[in-house]
Write a protein that holds these residues in place. Structure first.
Motif, PDB file in Angstrom:
ATOM      1  N   PRO A   1     -35.657   2.710 -16.949  1.00 12.33           N
ATOM      2  CA  PRO A   1     -35.349   3.936 -16.234  1.00 12.33           C
ATOM      3  C   PRO A   1     -35.991   3.935 -14.861  1.00 12.33           C
ATOM      4  O   PRO A   1     -37.126   3.524 -14.667  1.00 12.33           O
ATOM      5  CB  PRO A   1     -35.964   5.025 -17.135  1.00 12.33           C
ATOM      6  CG  PRO A   1     -36.001   4.407 -18.490  1.00 12.33           C
ATOM      7  CD  PRO A   1     -36.255   2.949 -18.266  1.00 12.33           C
ATOM      8  N   ALA A   2     -35.220   4.380 -13.883  1.00  5.41           N
ATOM      9  CA  ALA A   2     -35.712   4.465 -12.517  1.00  5.41           C
ATOM     10  C   ALA A   2     -34.943   5.549 -11.812  1.00  5.41           C
ATOM     11  O   ALA A   2     -33.846   5.907 -12.208  1.00  5.41           O
ATOM     12  CB  ALA A   2     -35.521   3.124 -11.798  1.00  5.41           C
ATOM     13  N   THR A   3     -35.529   6.105 -10.757  1.00  2.00           N
ATOM     14  CA  THR A   3     -34.846   7.117  -9.978  1.00  2.00           C
ATOM     15  C   THR A   3     -35.068   6.830  -8.516  1.00  2.00           C
ATOM     16  O   THR A   3     -35.992   6.135  -8.129  1.00  2.00           O
ATOM     17  CB  THR A   3     -35.374   8.535 -10.288  1.00  2.00           C
ATOM     18  OG1 THR A   3     -36.767   8.578  -9.962  1.00  2.00           O
ATOM     19  CG2 THR A   3     -35.168   8.891 -11.748  1.00  2.00           C
TER      20      THR A   3
ATOM     21  N   LEU B   1     -31.923   3.333  -4.841  1.00  2.00           N
ATOM     22  CA  LEU B   1     -32.259   2.800  -6.165  1.00  2.00           C
ATOM     23  C   LEU B   1     -32.071   1.293  -6.172  1.00  2.00           C
ATOM     24  O   LEU B   1     -32.922   0.538  -6.678  1.00  2.00           O
ATOM     25  CB  LEU B   1     -31.377   3.456  -7.223  1.00  2.00           C
ATOM     26  CG  LEU B   1     -31.586   2.959  -8.662  1.00  2.00           C
ATOM     27  CD1 LEU B   1     -32.993   3.293  -9.159  1.00  2.00           C
ATOM     28  CD2 LEU B   1     -30.535   3.562  -9.599  1.00  2.00           C
TER      29      LEU B   1
ATOM     30  N   PRO C   1     -32.307  13.095  -7.467  1.00  2.00           N
ATOM     31  CA  PRO C   1     -32.553  11.706  -7.860  1.00  2.00           C
ATOM     32  C   PRO C   1     -31.456  11.202  -8.789  1.00  2.00           C
ATOM     33  O   PRO C   1     -30.801  11.984  -9.487  1.00  2.00           O
ATOM     34  CB  PRO C   1     -33.897  11.786  -8.592  1.00  2.00           C
ATOM     35  CG  PRO C   1     -34.540  13.039  -8.077  1.00  2.00           C
ATOM     36  CD  PRO C   1     -33.414  13.986  -7.821  1.00  2.00           C
ATOM     37  N   VAL C   2     -31.244   9.899  -8.775  1.00  2.00           N
ATOM     38  CA  VAL C   2     -30.266   9.297  -9.675  1.00  2.00           C
ATOM     39  C   VAL C   2     -31.000   8.468 -10.718  1.00  2.00           C
ATOM     40  O   VAL C   2     -32.090   7.962 -10.473  1.00  2.00           O
ATOM     41  CB  VAL C   2     -29.259   8.416  -8.915  1.00  2.00           C
ATOM     42  CG1 VAL C   2     -28.394   9.264  -8.011  1.00  2.00           C
ATOM     43  CG2 VAL C   2     -29.982   7.340  -8.112  1.00  2.00           C
ATOM     44  N   LYS C   3     -30.385   8.324 -11.875  1.00  4.48           N
ATOM     45  CA  LYS C   3     -30.967   7.540 -12.949  1.00  4.48           C
ATOM     46  C   LYS C   3     -30.304   6.177 -13.015  1.00  4.48           C
ATOM     47  O   LYS C   3     -29.125   6.023 -12.745  1.00  4.48           O
ATOM     48  CB  LYS C   3     -30.778   8.267 -14.289  1.00  4.48           C
ATOM     49  CG  LYS C   3     -31.535   9.579 -14.402  1.00  4.48           C
ATOM     50  CD  LYS C   3     -31.305  10.208 -15.763  1.00  4.48           C
ATOM     51  CE  LYS C   3     -32.059  11.529 -15.896  1.00  4.48           C
ATOM     52  NZ  LYS C   3     -31.825  12.160 -17.222  1.00  4.48           N
ATOM     53  N   ALA C   4     -31.100   5.165 -13.359  1.00  7.56           N
ATOM     54  CA  ALA C   4     -30.574   3.820 -13.541  1.00  7.56           C
ATOM     55  C   ALA C   4     -29.929   3.709 -14.912  1.00  7.56           C
ATOM     56  O   ALA C   4     -30.517   4.094 -15.918  1.00  7.56           O
ATOM     57  CB  ALA C   4     -31.689   2.795 -13.398  1.00  7.56           C
ATOM     58  N   ALA C   5     -28.702   3.183 -14.934  1.00  7.15           N
ATOM     59  CA  ALA C   5     -27.995   3.048 -16.195  1.00  7.15           C
ATOM     60  C   ALA C   5     -27.752   1.597 -16.577  1.00  7.15           C
ATOM     61  O   ALA C   5     -27.481   1.295 -17.731  1.00  7.15           O
ATOM     62  CB  ALA C   5     -26.654   3.786 -16.130  1.00  7.15           C
TER      63      ALA C   5
ATOM     64  N   ALA D   1     -26.962   2.971 -10.313  1.00  9.33           N
ATOM     65  CA  ALA D   1     -26.964   4.381 -10.685  1.00  9.33           C
ATOM     66  C   ALA D   1     -25.961   4.624 -11.808  1.00  9.33           C
ATOM     67  O   ALA D   1     -24.986   3.879 -11.982  1.00  9.33           O
ATOM     68  CB  ALA D   1     -26.613   5.243  -9.476  1.00  9.33           C
ATOM     69  N   GLU D   2     -26.197   5.673 -12.568  1.00  5.90           N
ATOM     70  CA  GLU D   2     -25.304   6.029 -13.666  1.00  5.90           C
ATOM     71  C   GLU D   2     -23.871   6.180 -13.175  1.00  5.90           C
ATOM     72  O   GLU D   2     -23.626   6.758 -12.115  1.00  5.90           O
ATOM     73  CB  GLU D   2     -25.755   7.350 -14.308  1.00  5.90           C
ATOM     74  CG  GLU D   2     -26.961   7.237 -15.203  1.00  5.90           C
ATOM     75  CD  GLU D   2     -27.277   8.550 -15.891  1.00  5.90           C
ATOM     76  OE1 GLU D   2     -27.571   8.513 -17.099  1.00  5.90           O
ATOM     77  OE2 GLU D   2     -27.232   9.601 -15.230  1.00  5.90           O
TER      78      GLU D   2
END
Length: 218
Positions: free
Chosen positions: A35-37, A210, A55-59, A78-79
Motif C-alpha cells: 500500500p502506498a499513497t 505515486l 491521495p491515491v492508493k496503490a493497487a 494507482a487503483e
C-alpha cells in the motif's frame, strides 16, 4: 467543448486513414504492490500550482516479471488505472507513432477506468544521461513551450523532471504536461503524463507522483 482524447492504440484507425500507420497494444495486468499513497502539490518548477487532490492508493505494480509491461523499472499503479504493453514498438513502419525524439514508447496506462481522460506512458531510450534524453523527448513534441527542468528523485534513483505546456490545435488552447527520466543499466526510462487538458492533467498528478516516488529498478 471537450473532445475525448484518443490513446495510441485507439487513435490507430484515424492515423491509418490519414497516414497509413498502424499501432496495436496488448497485455494483461497482474502483480501487487505494498500500500502506498501520493498526493499532488504546488509545482516546484515555477509553473502554476496544481489543484490539491485526494491521495491515491496503490493497487498493482508495473514493470516487474509477470506484469503487463516488461520494463527496466517497476513502480506502483494507482487503483483502476489499466496498463497495456505496446505491440511491436520497434517496427520502423510505425516510427511516427512509436518514437518521440530519442525515445520509444513501451507501455501506456489508461486513466479512464479511474474516471480521468489521459494516460501515463513509459518510454525507453539508449543508455546515457537522463536529462539529455528528456530534453530530446520534449524538443520532439510539437507545440511544446515553457519548459522547466529540475533535478529530483524517482524512488531512490536520481531523476530529472520537466514541466511544460503543449498547444493543442484541436482544443485551441495550451495544456500542461510533465515527465521524469531516470538512467538504468538497461537504458533511460521516461515516464510521461499528459491529459485531455490542464484540469485532467492536474487531477491525475497523484497517480504520477505515486509512480515517481515508488519507482525502483526491475
Amino acid at each position: 467543448m471537450r473532445v475525448r482524447a484518443l490513446p495510441i492504440r485507439t487513435a490507430v484507425p484515424v492515423a491509418l486513414a490519414a497516414t497509413g500507420l498502424l499501432l496495436a497494444g496488448c497485455g494483461t495486468t497482474s502483480g501487487t504492490a505494498a500500500p502506498a499513497t501520493a498526493a499532488s502539490g504546488a509545482s516546484e518548477t515555477g509553473g502554476a500550482p496544481e489543484a490539491a487532490e485526494e491521495p491515491v492508493k496503490a493497487a498493482a505494480a508495473l514493470g516487474g516479471p509477470g506484469t503487463a509491461c516488461a520494463l527496466p523499472v517497476s513502480f506502483a499503479l494507482a487503483e483502476k488505472w489499466k496498463p497495456e504493453a505496446i505491440d511491436d514498438p520497434e517496427n520502423p513502419d510505425f516510427a511516427a507513432l512509436m518514437r518521440q525524439g530519442p525515445a520509444t514508447v513501451r507501455c501506456e496506462v489508461d486513466a479512464k477506468p479511474a474516471g480521468h481522460v489521459g494516460y501515463l506512458r513509459v518510454w525507453t531510450a539508449a543508455k546515457g544521461p537522463a536529462r539529455a534524453a528528456l530534453e530530446g523527448f520534449v524538443k520532439a513534441e510539437k507545440g511544446a513551450s515553457k519548459t522547466a527542468y529540475r533535478e529530483t528523485k524517482a524512488g531512490a534513483l536520481p531523476a530529472t523532471e520537466v514541466t511544460y505546456t503543449v498547444y493543442d490545435k484541436l482544443m485551441e488552447e495550451s495544456k500542461e504536461e510533465r515527465a521524469f527520466a531516470v538512467s538504468t543499466p538497461k537504458g533511460t526510462v521516461i515516464v510521461h503524463l499528459g491529459g485531455l487538458d490542464t484540469d485532467e492533467h492536474r487531477a491525475m498528478l497523484p497517480a504520477y507522483e505515486l509512480a515517481r516516488t515508488t519507482l525502483k529498478l526491475s
